[in-house]
Design an enzyme around this catalytic site. Structure first.
Site, PDB file in Angstrom:
ATOM      1  N   HIS A  42      -1.506   2.001   6.951  1.00  0.00           N
ATOM      2  CA  HIS A  42      -2.081   2.139   5.780  1.00  0.00           C
ATOM      3  C   HIS A  42      -1.885   3.403   5.242  1.00  0.00           C
ATOM      4  CE1 HIS A  42      -4.253   0.340   2.596  1.00  0.00           C
ATOM      5  NE2 HIS A  42      -5.058   1.160   2.397  1.00  0.00           N
ATOM      6  N   CYS A  89       0.828  -1.274   0.130  1.00  0.00           N
ATOM      7  CA  CYS A  89       0.076   0.153   0.018  1.00  0.00           C
ATOM      8  C   CYS A  89       0.614   1.196  -0.108  1.00  0.00           C
ATOM      9  CB  CYS A  89      -1.026   0.094   1.002  1.00  0.00           C
ATOM     10  SG  CYS A  89      -0.265   0.116   2.738  1.00  0.00           S
ATOM     11  N   ASP A  96      -7.873   5.236  -2.761  1.00  0.00           N
ATOM     12  CA  ASP A  96      -7.155   3.945  -2.401  1.00  0.00           C
ATOM     13  C   ASP A  96      -6.934   3.300  -3.455  1.00  0.00           C
ATOM     14  OD1 ASP A  96      -6.060   1.777  -1.238  1.00  0.00           O
ATOM     15  OD2 ASP A  96      -6.903   2.172   0.669  1.00  0.00           O
TER      16      ASP A  96
END
Length: 632
Positions: A324, A297, A341
């Site tokens: 994250h 990520c 995202d």
């Protein structure tokens, strides 16, 4: 990362000369046949890596001697791939220590190049191989200044609190995005025209829905729709998720982490498998990420935020304290920051972390070239409870820290820009104080269910109106063959002669060669390394159609064979039919027909997942959809 010798790949290709057209065609045919043989050899090794027979090329084989090795530069290419030849032997051998990953990369690029030449294209330089990427990856990227220099700035904070100190370091790090040479390279890697075209098509479709009264939402902005297309392209084609680096011996990704070390400015994970160590470099430098195009990520968000800057979006990198990272992009039409995202291909679903992922949230910060903001409140809707969890610093000191960083970032901004940023910040802070209920999709941990976003991502009725008609090669062979790999998301048209397959055309993405579909999308499970076509979440049924037309020829269907793999769970049901346009299931002697798949049934929140088409491993080289039609 495994690099390959592209010069050797390019050297064996036909050259532009002053020879006659027939001579040029002969050279091209020799190239196509030699590469075909080499692809078969590599395919055998990849399918049975432990079979020593397939790792040996015997020089007394007539086809090898006359068709493969006679091609100028072929021996050099074999050495580049990893083959070795000793004077005492009458063969080339491929040692076991040559990684399957390296062999796969040579296979992919050679196959891609051969297909390009076969279709009539004469590309100037070979594309760098990338399993899921349509844009060639450069081997080296030039920047104006080195990475460390791009992210090093005088410190303005005088605090001893390490947590607050980290905020300034994160803010400095995003300044690497503003390197002009880097931005130019990034822009060259984005298929802007293609993404804009797709966004425009979706916008026109939405305008029709609004005009017909089927949709009551406001007309979207083309830049917002382009952002959604950019997100999808980045997630599905440009960047690759990595859990563990592949073993250099067996190709497995199940290696165990032995240690973490630092090499220069790069943190390196060292894994072990088959007694061999392999390294996974956790790059922060964008110039490195644009080459490797893989990570988790953090790498996803870092690279994607940069590409947003390449398209002149106001974008900022978002770090959460629950480990994250993602992106925010400012929508000039909606006058608000949109959550994106890139590692999950999700747009505008900020509450999904708290309510869908069930993550505990205390601190979330966003950083851009001229701003730093505490955006925790956008990602939570129980602000008073969250305040009780924030114990790493005093709230007043946090505000002072962010103001100092913001002032540092804006010291070279014009008065007009500073005024704009101040106004925008004020409106954002007001918006952050508001609490809202999570959408149904945020509760389930996925993208917003808003029709505008679903439509812009193609998650509704999709009509591509692609119809297959026989080309010259297919007419000559009286064949019409099509196969699809969900692992690579690619269709291939081909002819077959005594077991020998000749590729005619390829079509990238499942939508590209369909006639129409409704509520279908391609699902990639990174944890399980699987891909398949499925119904959209929260839909009761779905349909996809492929259409074939022979009416412009004097041929009709003689017979057909169809491989069409499906998987159902529980009460899920899939109906597959091959039928004429008027619904008859007997297509022999027909000049028009279609393949139709209907997905329905299942129970619970994951009912959509109970009907799957073409499920296969991402490493699979099989074709779960394969239609072979014989014509007469």
């Amino acid at each position: 990362m495994v690099d390959i010798n592209l010069e050797c790949v390019h050297f064996i290709e036909p050259k532009n000369t002053r020879s006659t057209e027939q001579q040029q065609q002969n050279v091209k045919n020799a190239y196509l046949e030699a590469v075909r043989i080499l692809l078969v050899l590599l395919e055998n090794v990849l399918s049975q890596p432990n079979n020593t027979k397939f790792r040996t090329i015997r020089l007394d084989n007539k086809a090898i001697k006359e068709k493969l090795l006679s091609l100028p530069g072929c021996e050099k290419l074999l050495y580049a791939i990893g083959f070795r030849h000793t004077p005492s032997s009458n063969s080339y051998t491929l040692p076991g220590e040559v990684s399957l990953q390296q062999i796969q990369k040579y296979y992919d690029v050679l196959r891609e190049r051969r297909t390009a030449w076969l279709s009539g294209a004469m590309p100037k330089s070979p594309a760098h191989p990338k399993a899921a990427c349509s844009t060639p990856s450069p081997l080296f990227i030039k920047t104006s200044v080195p990475y460390r220099q791009r992210i090093t700035f005088p410190r303005v904070l005088r605090t001893s609190n390490r947590f607050l100190q980290s905020l300034e370091l994160y803010s400095d790090a995003v300044m690497q995005y503003e390197d002009e040479l880097l931005l130019a390279t990034g822009r060259s890697l984005i298929p802007v025209d293609d993404l804009t075209s797709k966004a425009s098509e979706k916008m026109m479709a939405m305008q029709d829905l609004i005009a017909s009264g089927e949709c009551s939402e406001k007309e979207p902005c083309i830049r917002d729709l382009l952002l959604v297309e950019l997100t999808n392209w980045f997630n599905t084609q440009f960047f690759e998720w990595v859990n563990n680096i592949q073993c250099q011996v067996c190709g497995s990704e199940e290696s165990k982490l032995r240690r973490t070390q630092t090499e220069g400015d790069v943190r390196v994970e060292v894994n072990v498998c088959c007694g061999q160590e392999s390294k996974f470099y956790r790059y922060n430098d964008i110039s490195q990420l644009l080459v490797s195009r893989k990570g988790r990520c953090g790498e996803y968000a870092n690279c994607f935020t940069f590409l947003c800057r390449c398209l002149d979006y106001d974008a900022r990198l978002v770090h959460s304290h629950f480990d994250h990272v993602w992106t925010e992009v400012f929508s000039e039409t909606q006058m608000r920051w949109l959550h994106v995202d890139p590692s999950d291909n999700v747009v505008d679903s900020p509450l999904m972390y708290q309510h869908g992922w069930k993550r505990g949230i205390d601190y979330v910060f966003a950083y851009s070239r001229d701003d730093a903001q505490d955006v925790t409140w956008r990602y939570t809707n129980n602000h008073q409870e969250i305040l009780k969890l924030r114990k790493l610093c005093d709230e007043k000191e946090l505000i002072q820290t962010l103001n100092a960083i913001r002032e540092k970032r804006q010291q070279n901004c014009s008065a007009e820009r500073k005024n704009f940023l101040s106004q925008r910040n004020m409106f954002e802070v007001i918006g952050l104080t508001l609490e809202r209920k999570p959408t149904e999709n945020e509760l389930k941990g996925r993208s917003s269910g808003s029709l505008s976003w679903r439509q812009s991502r193609g998650e509704h009725t999709f009509t591509n109106i692609f119809v297959f008609s026989p080309n010259e090669a297919e007419l000559k062979k009286c064949q019409l063959n099509l196969r699809y790999s969900c692992a690579t998301d690619t269709y291939e048209r081909y002819t077959k002669d005594d077991g020998q397959i000749t590729l005619l055309n390829t079509y990238k993405t499942w939508q590209s060669a369909q006639f129409s579909s409704k509520n279908i999308y391609r699902k990639v499970e990174r944890d399980w390394k699987m891909a398949y076509l499925a119904r959209l979440e929260d839909t009761d049924c779905a349909e996809i159609i492929w259409k074939f037309d022979l009416t412009k020829t004097n041929l009709k269907v003689k017979s057909y064979k169809l491989v069409f793999e499906t998987k159902t769970f529980g009460e899920g049901k899939i109906d597959v039919s091959v039928q004429t346009n008027d619904g008859k299931t007997f297509i022999e002697n027909s000049s028009e027909f279609q393949v139709v798949a209907k997905l329905m049934g299942g129970k619970g929140d994951v009912a959509w997942q109970h009907t799957q088409l073409f499920r296969q491993s991402l490493n699979s080289r099989e074709y779960p959809f394969d239609l072979q039609v014989e014509l007469h």
